[in-house]
Structure formats: structure tokens, C-alpha cells
Design an enzyme around this catalytic site. Structure first.
Site, short mmCIF file in Angstrom:
data_model
loop_
_atom_site.label_atom_id
_atom_site.label_comp_id
_atom_site.label_asym_id
_atom_site.label_seq_id
_atom_site.Cartn_x
_atom_site.Cartn_y
_atom_site.Cartn_z
CB ILE A 67 -0.91 11.81 -2.92
CG1 ILE A 67 -1.06 12.91 -1.88
CG2 ILE A 67 -0.93 10.45 -2.29
CD1 ILE A 67 -1.47 14.24 -2.45
CB SER A 74 5.94 0.02 -3.76
OG SER A 74 4.97 -0.13 -4.77
NE ARG A 75 -0.36 -2.04 -4.28
CZ ARG A 75 -1.42 -1.79 -5.01
NH1 ARG A 75 -2.50 -2.52 -4.86
NH2 ARG A 75 -1.42 -0.82 -5.90
CG HIS A 82 -5.98 5.82 4.40
ND1 HIS A 82 -6.49 7.08 4.19
CD2 HIS A 82 -5.07 5.63 3.41
CE1 HIS A 82 -5.91 7.63 3.14
NE2 HIS A 82 -5.05 6.76 2.64
CE LYS A 92 -8.23 14.48 -0.29
NZ LYS A 92 -8.74 13.64 -1.33
#
Length: 193
Positions: free
Chosen positions: A12, A33-34, A76, A94
Site C-alpha cells: 500500500i 521502515s523497520r 496505527h 484504513k
């Protein structure tokens, strides 16, 4: 020029980056990012110079105006709290949060900090939805008494969509589109169902 940060580097986030690059008043300023490797690969693919190996580092970047949150739903709430505390505006994929209490807390924190927070619910921007809303407002459709909605989607290769630990499942991942449609059609009456 709006300077965007992107939190996460999954599918996404790639879709968002491809679209944002086509907009004249947007610059993709940073990605987090991780892992540094993932941030670097994403940055190379989309021409993003600033690449962070932590979400905290992106939140601390003073030149970011708004952040697109593309992490799994289960993150989130915490990710948005981090960004709000840093004074960042947010467009969050979402499902916005995993429950109403978390959403209320995010909006409370955003009001206190004076930042904009919005769920990235793409179907609300489809032209046919705009037309249905116009027809509803004019009363052209009549009194809506029932709504039936279906949203078909192939998830065979996307096990995270079923992972409860990542807030996957029919309700929070794909089912939100049918619920969103029902909310649009029924308006405030949906709350009483």
C-alpha cells in the site's frame, strides 16, 4: 509544496508513492521502515532521499509536513500517537484504528496538538460515490430502508489479512468497504442499527 513522509514500505505504501509522484504539489521527502535495507530499497524505487530505519527517526524529521501511515492496522494507534506528539499531520491507511476508543483518543490528541488526522478510505473519493451522495442529498433515490453491500477480494496470498495479531480479518480489513458504503447510504441512521 507538501513534503510527505511514508511510514512503512509495503504494497500500500508503494501504491501511495506511485500516485504521489504524479502530483505537482507533492514531494516524497522521507520514508521509514523497520530496517535500513527496506527503507533504502524503497527510497531508490521512488526517488526519496531521506531514509530512516525507525519510525521515531521519521517522526523527528522537522521538514516533514504530513505522514502517510501504511503500517498494519494493529500498529496505527501507536504510530499515530508518535506522529501527533511530533506535530505531524497524518493520512492513515484504513482501518484507522482497531476500535472506537482508540479513534477517539487519536482525534483528542490531534485536536490538542493542532494537527490534521484523516483515514485514507479511498472508496470515498470514487466519482460514483460522489454521484450517489449527490442523488441522496437531492432526495432522488427516496427513503432508504435497507442496504446490501458486498466487496469481493482475493486474499489467497495475503495471510496477514487473516492474522488477528495484525488486526486482520473480515471486519477490519476488507469488510470496512461494505460498512463504509452502508454508512454513506444510511448516514446518521447507521449509528442506531
Amino acid at each position: 509544496m507538501i513534503r510527505w513522509g511514508i511510514l512503512s514500505t509495503g504494497t500500500i505504501a508503494r501504491n501511495f508513492a506511485r500516485t504521489a509522484r504524479q502530483m505537482g504539489d507533492v514531494t516524497l521527502h522521507a520514508v521509514a521502515s523497520r530496517s535500513q535495507e527496506s527503507a533504502d530499497a524503497f527510497g531508490d524505487a521512488y526517488g526519496i532521499e531521506r531514509r530512516y530505519a525507525s519510525y521515531e527517526a521519521l517522526a523527528a524529521d522537522p521538514q516533514i509536513d504530513i505522514v502517510y501511515v501504511a503500517t498494519p492496522h494493529s500498529r496505527h494507534f501507536e504510530d499515530m500517537k508518535l506522529l501527533i506528539a511530533a506535530g505531524k499531520h497524518i493520512l492513515c491507511e484504513k482501518s484507522f484504528t482497531t476500535d472506537a476508543a482508540q479513534a477517539e483518543e487519536i482525534f483528542r490528541l490531534a485536536r490538542e496538538k493542532g494537527v490534521f488526522v484523516m483515514e485514507a478510505f479511498w472508496t470515498k473519493t470514487i466519482p460514483v460515490y460522489r454521484e450517489v451522495e449527490r442523488l441522496l442529498a437531492q432526495g432522488a433515490i427516496g427513503d432508504i430502508r435497507a442496504v446490501t453491500a458486498q466487496y469481493g477480494y482475493t486474499t489467497a496470498r495475503q495471510s496477514r489479512k487473516f492474522d488477528a495479531a495484525l488486526a486482520g480479518g473480515a471486519l477490519l480489513d476488507i469488510g470496512v468497504y461494505a460498512i463504509g458504503f452502508a454508512c454513506m447510504i444510511l448516514g446518521e441512521r447507521f449509528d442506531s442499527i
